[in-house]
Design a protein around this motif. Structure first.
Motif, PDB file in Angstrom:
ATOM      1  N   THR A   1     -14.787 -15.572 -40.591  1.00 13.12           N
ATOM      2  CA  THR A   1     -14.536 -16.082 -39.320  1.00 13.12           C
ATOM      3  C   THR A   1     -13.903 -17.191 -38.655  1.00 13.12           C
TER       4      THR A   1
ATOM      5  N   ALA B   1     -11.139 -14.212 -28.340  1.00 12.18           N
ATOM      6  CA  ALA B   1     -11.767 -13.183 -28.934  1.00 12.18           C
ATOM      7  C   ALA B   1     -10.822 -11.999 -29.364  1.00 12.18           C
ATOM      8  N   ASN B   2      -9.885 -11.459 -28.523  1.00 12.04           N
ATOM      9  CA  ASN B   2      -8.998 -10.439 -28.565  1.00 12.04           C
ATOM     10  C   ASN B   2      -7.878 -11.016 -29.631  1.00 12.04           C
TER      11      ASN B   2
ATOM     12  N   GLY C   1     -10.357 -11.195 -33.087  1.00 11.49           N
ATOM     13  CA  GLY C   1     -11.376 -10.183 -33.449  1.00 11.49           C
ATOM     14  C   GLY C   1     -12.962 -10.494 -33.654  1.00 11.49           C
ATOM     15  N   VAL C   2     -12.921 -11.667 -33.232  1.00 10.74           N
ATOM     16  CA  VAL C   2     -14.599 -12.564 -33.202  1.00 10.74           C
ATOM     17  C   VAL C   2     -14.879 -12.170 -31.688  1.00 10.74           C
ATOM     18  N   SER C   3     -16.165 -11.743 -31.401  1.00  7.96           N
ATOM     19  CA  SER C   3     -16.744 -11.497 -30.235  1.00  7.96           C
ATOM     20  C   SER C   3     -16.309 -12.848 -29.402  1.00  7.96           C
ATOM     21  N   ARG C   4     -16.427 -12.561 -27.993  1.00 10.63           N
ATOM     22  CA  ARG C   4     -16.640 -13.567 -27.140  1.00 10.63           C
ATOM     23  C   ARG C   4     -17.631 -14.411 -27.114  1.00 10.63           C
ATOM     24  N   SER C   5     -18.721 -13.606 -27.322  1.00 12.69           N
ATOM     25  CA  SER C   5     -20.009 -14.641 -27.260  1.00 12.69           C
ATOM     26  C   SER C   5     -20.204 -15.407 -28.632  1.00 12.69           C
ATOM     27  N   MET C   6     -19.724 -14.816 -29.767  1.00  7.68           N
ATOM     28  CA  MET C   6     -19.885 -15.607 -30.958  1.00  7.68           C
ATOM     29  C   MET C   6     -18.881 -16.826 -30.842  1.00  7.68           C
TER      30      MET C   6
ATOM     31  N   GLU D   1     -12.353 -15.001 -24.000  1.00  7.25           N
ATOM     32  CA  GLU D   1     -11.619 -13.644 -23.992  1.00  7.25           C
ATOM     33  C   GLU D   1     -10.179 -13.459 -24.821  1.00  7.25           C
TER      34      GLU D   1
END
Length: 188
Positions: A55, A31-32, A35-40, A28
């Motif tokens: 990315t 990701a924060n 700017g890349v999603s947690r799932s990615m 998390e």
């Protein structure tokens, strides 16, 4: 650096996960920061997805790791890079009666440069202004020198250190015989 793209794709997920864990960051948090999603981020770490260059750039910036370093083979922590005295590059056509050895790596040029300068008796190095905000830090290892930066002028002996503006005309000259200095140039 590895030449084979398959080797890079095999190594990259583990390297990213290792960098995240070394910094004590959760998925998390990365990701924060990136700017890349947690799932990615999770998919990339598991090797289920290959990141785009954009990315990967965002992830390396968030993790504060060197982009190229992630792709290199081996563990660089257990390595000492040695540059033998005979291999140190030098500049012999600047100044008068001085030899400049370049101690910093080439990729630091224009950023944080380190030099070992030896002056013959009466030797000098007159420098034009560097980039705006540049500063120099000079330590006298042997002998004595005179440092001029703009209108300021100081005499330094062995063991003395001076810090001065390098974005204005400046110079270093040996006084009373040969001298040797250690010089750090830091651009803004």
């Amino acid at each position: 650096m590895a030449e084979n793209p398959d080797e890079i794709l095999t190594r990259l997920p583990a390297r990213l996960k290792q960098a995240r864990k070394e910094r004590g960051l959760s998925l998390e948090a990365v990701a924060n920061l990136s700017g890349v999603s947690r799932s990615m981020v999770s998919q990339i770490e598991r090797g289920e997805s290959s990141p785009t260059i954009s990315t990967l750039w965002n992830l390396t910036r968030a993790l504060q790791v060197d982009f190229a370093g992630l792709l290199e083979e081996g563990d660089n922590k257990d390595k000492i890079e040695v540059l033998r005295t005979t291999d140190v590059p030098s500049i012999d056509n600047m100044g008068q009666g001085c030899q400049i050895k370049i101690l910093s790596p080439p990729e630091e040029a224009g950023g944080h440069e380190v030099y070992d300068i030896r002056f013959e008796e009466g030797g000098s190095l007159n420098s034009a202004p560097h980039t705006r905000g540049a500063v120099e830090q000079l330590t006298v290892l042997a002998g004595a020198v005179q440092v001029v930066s703009g209108g300021a002028d100081e005499r330094l002996g062995q063991g003395d250190t001076a810090r001065y503006a390098a974005d204005i005309p400046h110079s270093i000259a040996s006084i009373d015989g040969p001298a040797r200095v250690f010089l750090i140039v830091k651009s803004a």
